[in-house]
Design a protein around this motif. Sequence first.
Motif, short mmCIF file in Angstrom:
data_model
loop_
_atom_site.label_atom_id
_atom_site.label_comp_id
_atom_site.label_asym_id
_atom_site.label_seq_id
_atom_site.Cartn_x
_atom_site.Cartn_y
_atom_site.Cartn_z
N GLN A 608 0.97 -1.15 0.05
CA GLN A 608 0.13 -0.10 0.05
C GLN A 608 0.93 1.36 0.16
N ASP A 609 0.32 2.18 -0.65
CA ASP A 609 1.14 3.76 -0.65
C ASP A 609 1.07 4.17 0.90
N ILE A 610 2.30 4.79 1.18
CA ILE A 610 2.28 5.39 2.67
C ILE A 610 2.85 6.96 2.43
N LEU A 611 3.30 7.35 1.47
CA LEU A 611 3.70 8.57 1.06
C LEU A 611 3.00 9.08 -0.22
N MET A 612 3.02 10.45 -0.52
CA MET A 612 2.59 11.36 -1.39
C MET A 612 3.53 11.45 -2.60
N MET A 615 8.66 14.85 -6.07
CA MET A 615 9.32 15.17 -7.39
C MET A 615 10.86 15.19 -7.08
N PHE A 616 11.75 14.29 -7.33
CA PHE A 616 13.26 14.42 -7.21
C PHE A 616 13.72 15.67 -8.18
N ALA A 617 14.73 16.19 -7.39
CA ALA A 617 15.82 17.17 -7.96
C ALA A 617 16.14 17.09 -9.54
N ASP A 618 16.31 15.61 -9.77
CA ASP A 618 16.84 15.25 -11.23
C ASP A 618 15.88 14.47 -11.88
N TRP A 619 14.47 14.82 -11.64
CA TRP A 619 13.26 14.03 -11.96
C TRP A 619 13.44 14.02 -13.64
N TYR A 620 13.72 14.82 -14.29
CA TYR A 620 13.77 15.14 -15.75
C TYR A 620 15.03 14.12 -16.38
N LYS A 627 9.77 6.48 -15.23
CA LYS A 627 9.22 7.52 -14.18
C LYS A 627 7.98 7.03 -13.43
N ASN A 628 7.06 6.20 -13.86
CA ASN A 628 6.04 5.63 -13.33
C ASN A 628 6.49 4.57 -12.16
N ALA A 629 7.70 3.67 -12.36
CA ALA A 629 7.99 2.92 -11.49
C ALA A 629 8.81 3.49 -10.27
N VAL A 630 9.43 4.52 -10.60
CA VAL A 630 10.28 5.38 -9.64
C VAL A 630 9.13 6.00 -8.73
N ASN A 631 8.22 6.47 -9.18
CA ASN A 631 7.04 7.21 -8.41
C ASN A 631 6.36 6.32 -7.42
N ILE A 635 6.58 6.28 -3.36
CA ILE A 635 5.35 6.35 -2.48
C ILE A 635 4.84 5.34 -1.85
N GLN A 636 5.37 4.02 -2.17
CA GLN A 636 5.17 2.82 -1.25
C GLN A 636 6.16 2.73 -0.36
N GLY A 637 7.28 3.71 -0.13
CA GLY A 637 8.18 3.79 0.87
C GLY A 637 9.48 3.17 0.67
N LEU A 638 9.41 2.44 -0.63
CA LEU A 638 10.56 1.70 -0.92
C LEU A 638 12.02 2.30 -1.44
#
Length: 671
Positions: A608-612, A615-620, A627-631, A635-638
């Motif tokens: 389950q998601d535990i965070l919101m 946006m990492f500073a090097d997101w782009y 990107k979807n996997a990192v996001n 938010i899963q806290g991994l």
Amino acid sequence: MDSFSGARVVNAMSTQQASHALIAYSRYKNSDNQLYDMDDCSKELQEITDVNRDVLASIIDKAESLSASGYTSLTWKNMNEKLMEAKTVFTDTDATQAEINIAASDLLFEINSLILAGGSGEDSDPFVVYVTLQGLDTNGENEELWLSATVTDLHESATVADVIMQALFSAGYQQTGAKAGYISSVTKPGGNSLAEFTYGPDSGWLYKVNETLIIASVNTVRINNGDSILLYYTKDFKKDRDASQFAGDDFYANEDSNTVSSTVSVSAAVTGNTAVAVVDSAKITDAIKDALDKLKDASDKDAAAEVVVSVTGIAGAASVQAEIKAESLKAIAEANEGNAQLTIESGIVSLTFDAKTLAGLAKGLDSGAAVSFLMETVDVSTLDPDAQQIVGDSPVFNLAITVGDTAIHNFDGTVTVTLPYDPPAGTDPAALTVYWLDASGNPVPMQNAHYDAEHKVFVFTTTHFSLFFIGAAALAVDDAGWVNPFADVRPGDWFYDVVKYVYTNGLMAGTDPALFSPNVALTRGMAVTVLHRLAGSPGERVTAAEGGGQYSDVEEGAYYYDAVNWAASKGVVAGYGGGLFGPEDDITREQMAAILLNYELSTGNIPQDILMDRMFADWYSIDDWAKNAVNRLTIQGLLSGKPGNLFDPKGNATRAEFAAILTRYIERLGK
């Protein structure tokens, strides 16, 4: 670090079209059919885009409920800094949701990174150890204070080696050998270095704890709160007030010790795998006389007389027995006014007995009684299962002394043992040491064990015989009973617990029996092998009918063969095209995230998601496909990122990082 890493991150989707999309999505969630009527929507937009501080507030509350006395000072300092930053963001009315999410994630990471201190609760005093380093001046003439330090960031199981390594590293000093148990050299920041033998065969580093000289290996002596450690250099330990008492016992097990020897060669009779050599007492008598005659002409009148029994003709036998009469042992012990020793060289090990030990062995025996000295290599498969687990693939030696049917385990004096060891390619002997197995089967490190690279032997002194084996210097049984085989994984390392978890649960093994290689890059083959184990090692393979076929660079028999085929058939990984998978290629952090998310989706085991969103500073810099996997994993806290709010997508994922993510994943699933 990126030049903008400390700047506020702004959501780039702040256009009117994006605003309308947010409103439409909100209405959809609330079952409002007027999805696209955007007349007078400004108030509704404000309600939707108001930031949510609830998660950050709960994490701040958790941090404030903790007590500094329960954790090491360094990890508490790091957590407290993030707590202060989180509070600032929380009270900032202009803070964006992205900034709030980052503050929450950073603070939670530091909370999870706290290391328990050595105290026993809220009222424990800080864990403090005082370290003094005393060397010589540049001319080597006078003692000189090199360092005085206070070390506070310690854990309950810290050893003298841990303290010294931390104190020296923090002050810019370099040392060699502490991890293996014997400090052989120390180098000042300016380059002045003092090492074993710098000022002759009896020079080297000694240490005291609370003004008491300790002869045990520095990696085996645990420290207590308030202890004082003195690491000091001596040009001649035989003249040192405290160390001189060990001079007769070959304190350093140094081949340059002053002895005058006479050798008796004895040919063994070999039966099966056992060689037996019976030593003629008359030859021992002649050897003693010869050694004493040589002493008369020796320049060092204090040299010891040594009788060397060399067993020959063992023809590759794994077990050697040397039988010597009690009268011969007594004669050697009494020679040269007690300054004498016996060495038995068998081709398996070399044993040197001091006069006190010889006298004790002969005491109470008839002069003609035969004392049998057993030296043998041990087939690990013959040990009980618990011992096999502890020993692993390490060389094992059995040493024993018997008189008739009676075994003699302990000695009045000391025996110097020399074990041959030619390290395999890639193995650092400095990361190894010698252990014996006690009555409960626990590994106990030997005092003063060290490796002689020139002669390819381990040397140590002992007051008893048992099973001995060569293993990782870090080998220890922690409070939970885990036998840690890895020299590069020590209590206090941030990855200690996660390596312990993945190793004890059969998910990851070492790169070598004595090394985990936590900072080595993870390969694609390693990653899918671990996930295959996590899935229970299913047997599915890719077939031509399933559209993939076998990869040409994944050969049958390779450790990752089944894992790659299974992962490809389940959509966990894909190849490069052209029938190639690249199993030995290093995996990047964004690739690691993508593979783990694919694993979640293929198995249906999704935390389950535990965070919101964050946006990492090097997101782009993250590829769109990742990107979807990192996001999702964030938010899963991994995933927690790196300092400066960076994810470092193109950086190689390390084995320790993967172990940490796997551990969090399993814990988040509640397994």
